[in-house]
Design an enzyme around this catalytic site. Structure first.
Site, PDB file in Angstrom:
ATOM      1  N   GLU A 287      88.591 -40.861  53.765  1.00 46.74           N
ATOM      2  CA  GLU A 287      88.840 -42.136  53.144  1.00 46.74           C
ATOM      3  C   GLU A 287      90.201 -43.224  53.388  1.00 46.74           C
ATOM      4  O   GLU A 287      90.584 -42.712  54.281  1.00 46.74           O
ATOM      5  CB  GLU A 287      89.959 -41.870  51.270  1.00 46.74           C
ATOM      6  CG  GLU A 287      88.587 -40.293  50.327  1.00 46.74           C
ATOM      7  CD  GLU A 287      89.081 -40.489  49.343  1.00 46.74           C
ATOM      8  OE1 GLU A 287      90.189 -41.201  48.597  1.00 46.74           O
ATOM      9  OE2 GLU A 287      89.265 -39.713  48.826  1.00 46.74           O
ATOM     10  N   GLY A 291      93.249 -39.129  55.570  1.00 46.45           N
ATOM     11  CA  GLY A 291      93.104 -38.613  56.974  1.00 46.45           C
ATOM     12  C   GLY A 291      93.374 -37.232  56.848  1.00 46.45           C
ATOM     13  O   GLY A 291      92.598 -36.498  55.426  1.00 46.45           O
ATOM     14  N   TRP A 316      84.493 -43.019  58.005  1.00 48.13           N
ATOM     15  CA  TRP A 316      84.161 -42.239  59.136  1.00 48.13           C
ATOM     16  C   TRP A 316      83.306 -40.677  58.535  1.00 48.13           C
ATOM     17  O   TRP A 316      83.002 -39.922  59.332  1.00 48.13           O
ATOM     18  CB  TRP A 316      85.744 -41.854  59.169  1.00 48.13           C
ATOM     19  CG  TRP A 316      86.237 -42.142  60.566  1.00 48.13           C
ATOM     20  CD1 TRP A 316      87.937 -42.693  59.884  1.00 48.13           C
ATOM     21  CD2 TRP A 316      86.132 -42.881  61.563  1.00 48.13           C
ATOM     22  NE1 TRP A 316      88.307 -43.616  60.615  1.00 48.13           N
ATOM     23  CE2 TRP A 316      87.366 -43.959  61.928  1.00 48.13           C
ATOM     24  CE3 TRP A 316      85.453 -43.574  62.237  1.00 48.13           C
ATOM     25  CZ2 TRP A 316      87.395 -45.130  62.910  1.00 48.13           C
ATOM     26  CZ3 TRP A 316      85.322 -44.012  63.918  1.00 48.13           C
ATOM     27  CH2 TRP A 316      85.817 -44.717  63.571  1.00 48.13           C
ATOM     28  N   ARG A 420      86.388 -26.079  63.028  1.00 44.97           N
ATOM     29  CA  ARG A 420      87.601 -26.323  64.474  1.00 44.97           C
ATOM     30  C   ARG A 420      87.678 -25.694  65.967  1.00 44.97           C
ATOM     31  O   ARG A 420      87.557 -25.967  66.310  1.00 44.97           O
ATOM     32  CB  ARG A 420      88.839 -25.964  63.533  1.00 44.97           C
ATOM     33  CG  ARG A 420      89.523 -26.950  63.082  1.00 44.97           C
ATOM     34  CD  ARG A 420      90.512 -26.049  62.945  1.00 44.97           C
ATOM     35  NE  ARG A 420      91.119 -27.295  61.285  1.00 44.97           N
ATOM     36  CZ  ARG A 420      92.066 -27.149  60.380  1.00 44.97           C
ATOM     37  NH1 ARG A 420      92.348 -25.879  60.199  1.00 44.97           N
ATOM     38  NH2 ARG A 420      92.200 -28.925  60.264  1.00 44.97           N
ATOM     39  N   GLN A 512      88.624 -40.683  87.589  1.00 41.69           N
ATOM     40  CA  GLN A 512      89.892 -40.666  88.628  1.00 41.69           C
ATOM     41  C   GLN A 512      89.341 -40.238  90.166  1.00 41.69           C
ATOM     42  O   GLN A 512      89.311 -41.003  90.880  1.00 41.69           O
ATOM     43  CB  GLN A 512      91.611 -40.244  88.617  1.00 41.69           C
ATOM     44  CG  GLN A 512      92.705 -40.481  89.259  1.00 41.69           C
ATOM     45  CD  GLN A 512      92.572 -42.199  88.872  1.00 41.69           C
ATOM     46  OE1 GLN A 512      92.525 -42.492  88.304  1.00 41.69           O
ATOM     47  NE2 GLN A 512      93.152 -42.443  90.206  1.00 41.69           N
ATOM     48  N   ILE A 513      88.858 -38.790  90.276  1.00 38.89           N
ATOM     49  CA  ILE A 513      87.993 -38.873  91.427  1.00 38.89           C
ATOM     50  C   ILE A 513      86.851 -39.813  91.801  1.00 38.89           C
ATOM     51  O   ILE A 513      86.672 -39.687  93.344  1.00 38.89           O
ATOM     52  CB  ILE A 513      88.052 -37.398  91.030  1.00 38.89           C
ATOM     53  CG1 ILE A 513      88.843 -36.458  91.107  1.00 38.89           C
ATOM     54  CG2 ILE A 513      86.942 -36.380  92.099  1.00 38.89           C
ATOM     55  CD1 ILE A 513      88.888 -34.858  91.124  1.00 38.89           C
ATOM     56  N   GLY A 515      87.151 -43.142  91.495  1.00 42.63           N
ATOM     57  CA  GLY A 515      87.319 -43.789  91.819  1.00 42.63           C
ATOM     58  C   GLY A 515      87.058 -45.258  90.689  1.00 42.63           C
ATOM     59  O   GLY A 515      86.372 -45.057  89.814  1.00 42.63           O
ATOM     60  N   GLU A 539      88.316 -33.717  62.816  1.00 44.13           N
ATOM     61  CA  GLU A 539      88.403 -31.845  62.957  1.00 44.13           C
ATOM     62  C   GLU A 539      89.595 -31.553  62.372  1.00 44.13           C
ATOM     63  O   GLU A 539      90.184 -30.024  63.345  1.00 44.13           O
ATOM     64  CB  GLU A 539      87.714 -31.132  63.822  1.00 44.13           C
ATOM     65  CG  GLU A 539      86.608 -31.060  64.262  1.00 44.13           C
ATOM     66  CD  GLU A 539      85.548 -30.989  62.816  1.00 44.13           C
ATOM     67  OE1 GLU A 539      86.300 -29.766  61.651  1.00 44.13           O
ATOM     68  OE2 GLU A 539      84.475 -31.134  62.508  1.00 44.13           O
ATOM     69  N   ALA A 541      93.557 -33.429  62.834  1.00 41.30           N
ATOM     70  CA  ALA A 541      94.369 -34.498  64.099  1.00 41.30           C
ATOM     71  C   ALA A 541      95.930 -33.872  65.110  1.00 41.30           C
ATOM     72  O   ALA A 541      96.141 -32.369  64.073  1.00 41.30           O
ATOM     73  CB  ALA A 541      94.469 -35.179  63.644  1.00 41.30           C
TER      74      ALA A 541
END
Ligand SMILES: Cc1cc2nc3c(=O)[nH]c(=O)nc-3n(C[C@H](O)[C@H](O)[C@H](O)COP(=O)(O)OP(=O)(O)OC[C@H]3O[C@@H](n4cnc5c(N)ncnc54)[C@H](O)[C@@H]3O)c2cc1C
Length: 565
Positions: A287, A291, A316, A420, A512-513, A515, A539, A541
């Site tokens: 709600e 959450g 959500w 989960r 990152q690899i 670039g 599912e 936090a």
């Protein structure tokens, strides 16, 4: 040097002994936190909350050490089969890194855990630990493992039985041929998942993975098959987290809640249609004001002639436009002092809508409307703010019938336990997709006249990424098997907690690899990066899981242990 299974088995046994030393320190930490939070002989939740910082780190340390134990067991099986060279390297690297991280966590605030620096050193400077970390954290070890990953793309053998390998193969083909080609367009244009994915997925039985065969699903009638659901989820999520892997989470949660608490009539009415993908569903728990604190939800359900009237807001609610049935957690008893015992689950039916907004008025005037929340990733299903105004749910749709009144919280938790472990599998699938792209890019992209995959630093990154995937996958499988035996509830939270953090790191490194190209929308890794960000939020936090489930369970069952030093 040629691989020697006997030597590998001995190395793994030593890694296990090293991990046991770390585990002992954590047991001691849990005991200390227990002693300090006791009130009248019982663990007091509010006193334990005062030690949140220590509890959070203890839960993460425990997750890593547990994952390492499962990884060693996995590598031992691989070695026993005569292969297992790379699996043993993954397991030992992971164990070494876990112990290295544990030292940092405990040494940062030893007094919180009732430990001294001397005790931490006695445990973690021991020869067994030093031998492991000295060898596996060395640059040469990382670089060599990274070279293997670049060359082969391996994340270790799956070690599945024939039936699960077949399921995996079927859904892998579907994800590669059908999902992957559509995934980018769905993300870039924020589209709803098309029938081109929904229909064949339903035909393959993807919506009925946790539904017993007698109700039209794929699960055997006489036993649970979490592993089947896990391998399928992983492969679909490798295709796309938002457009495939997460599609089956909603029926998973609803099916588990129905199997736990539904009447036989409700099971007969909903499960076969859910399994066939004829009806789609949403989960309406969160709600605007609540959450993580599920027990405090306040959306009202008021008794009326023949049913219940829903009034209030949920948020959500993923896929709620397209859904034909919403599983709504509502307060059926206005006495707020009842807390979670005043909550019930209702199956609220409505027509399916496409688009970012929907509104439906019942013949009697009740209304439900929704508006999709714009998100940075996880696109394809849309997550809606949803408003109910005197929306009628008939009596026969109160989950569990009259006996189900006030039991909504328990049934929700039963549904979420499946969510989960499935989310851990979603994380593994997403990471695998990210690693595939990163390996391909590292092979082909030349910087300073050499492929970036030739540099030691890139190799170390890829070694760690592949290790994370191998370990999280096998940890998830192991917990799935535990759940099949009716155990593993805490471990499902543990693996969800760990795998979702790992996915964020792996997807970040993959970007990152790449670039600058990693930051371009047209590159898949930018989508993986934003998609991975959501995993540790929903599912359960990560803070809620670490503090309220894992740390709490460790403290509850803690026993006094002596440590050296
Ligand atoms: C893309 C997406 C899809 C979703 N789909 C669904 C869905 O289909 N159905 C549904 O019902 N919900 C859904 N959710 C909601 C999700 O389950 C919630 O966002 C989640 O439970 C967290 O609740 P919250 O957002 O209210 O955060 P809050 O509960 O407000 O928490 C905020 C922050 O505080 C932390 N925190 C909470 N408690 C504590 C504490 N005791 N101590 C310290 N820190 C704490 C949290 O971990 C978090 O970091 C979805 C969310 C997203 C982003």
């Amino acid at each position: 040097m040629a691989f020697e299974p006997k030597q590998a088995a001995e190395d793994l046994a030593r890694a296990e002994a090293a991990i046991a030393r770390g585990r002992r320190l954590l047991d001691r930490a849990a005991w200390t936190l227990r002693e300090r939070s006791l009130e009248g002989g019982q663990v007091s939740a509010s006193r334990l909350d005062e030690a949140q910082i220590a509890c959070f780190d203890m839960a993460l340390g425990f997750a890593e050490v547990t994952a390492a134990r499962f990884a060693i067991g996995y590598a031992e099986r691989a070695v026993a089969s005569g292969a297992g060279e790379v699996e043993a390297r993954f397991a030992r690297l992971f164990a070494a890194e876990s112990l290295h991280a544990l030292r940092g966590r405990l040494a940062a605030r030893p007094a919180d855990y009732g430990l001294t620096g001397k005790e931490i050193s006695a445990a973690l400077d021991h020869d067994a630990v030093r031998a492991l970390t000295g060898e596996c954290l060395a640059s040469g070890f990382l670089e060599a493992l990274g070279a293997t990953v670049i060359e082969t793309g391996t994340t270790g053998a799956y070690l599945l039985d024939e039936q699960h390998e077949m399921m995996r193969g079927t859904f892998r083909k579907f994800a590669s041929a059908v999902v992957q080609p559509l995934a980018e367009e769905i993300h870039r244009h924020d589209l709803l998942i098309p029938d081109a994915i929904l229909k064949p997925l339903a035909e393959l039985g993807g919506f009925g993975l946790s539904i017993p065969e007698r109700y039209g699903g794929l699960q055997p009638d006489d036993r649970d098959d979490n592993l089947g659901m896990i391998v399928v989820t992983e492969e679909l999520s490798r295709g796309s987290l938002g457009a495939a892997g997460s599609l089956i989470t909603r029926p998973e949660i609803l099916a588990r809640a129905l199997l736990k608490g539904g009447t036989e009539e409700q099971k007969q009415r909903f499960l076969p249609r859910l399994a066939a993908g004829e009806i789609l569903n949403a989960i309406a728990v969160t709600e605007p004001d609540y959450g993580s604190d599920v027990a405090s939800m306040k959306l009202r359900a008021t008794r009326t002639q023949g049913g219940w009237l829903l009034d209030g807001a949920k948020t959500w609610c993923t896929f709620n436009g397209k859904a034909h049935v919403m599983l709504v957690l509502a307060r059926t008893n206005p006495d707020v002092s009842l807390g979670h015992r005043g909550l019930s689950l209702l199956l609220a039916e409505k027509p399916s809508f496409d688009g970012h907004d929907f509104e439906y008025t019942q013949p009697g005037g009740g209304k439900v409307s929704g508006r999709a929340i714009a998100t940075i990733g996880y696109r394809g299903m849309h997550s809606y703010e949803t408003f109910f105004e005197a929306f009628l749910v008939p009596d026969e749709n109160l989950l569990g019938g009259p006996d189900g009144e006030g039991k909504g919280f328990y049934f929700t938790m039963a549904g979420f336990s499946g969510g989960r472990i499935q989310t851990a599998a979603r994380a593994v699938g997403l990471m695998s997709a990210a690693l595939e792209r990163a390996v391909a890019y590292a092979r082909e992209r030349k910087v300073f006249k050499k492929p970036i995959g030739d540099y030691p630093l890139t190799r170390a990154k890829l070694a760690r990424m592949a290790t994370s995937i191998a370990v999280c996958r096998q940890f998830t499988y192991a917990v799935g098997r535990l759940m099949d035996e009716g155990k593993g509830e805490m471990e499902a939270s543990l693996v969800k907690l760990y795998a979702c953090r790992a996915a964020l790191q792996v997807c970040n490194e993959a970007l990152q690899i790449h670039g600058g190209m990693g930051y371009a929308e047209e590159t898949a890794v930018s989508r993986y990066f934003v998609d991975s960000r959501v995993l540790s939020i929903f599912e359960g936090a990560e803070e809620t899981l670490a503090l309220k489930v894992v740390a709490r369970a460790l403290v509850d069952r803690a026993e006094k242990v002596e440590v050296e030093g």
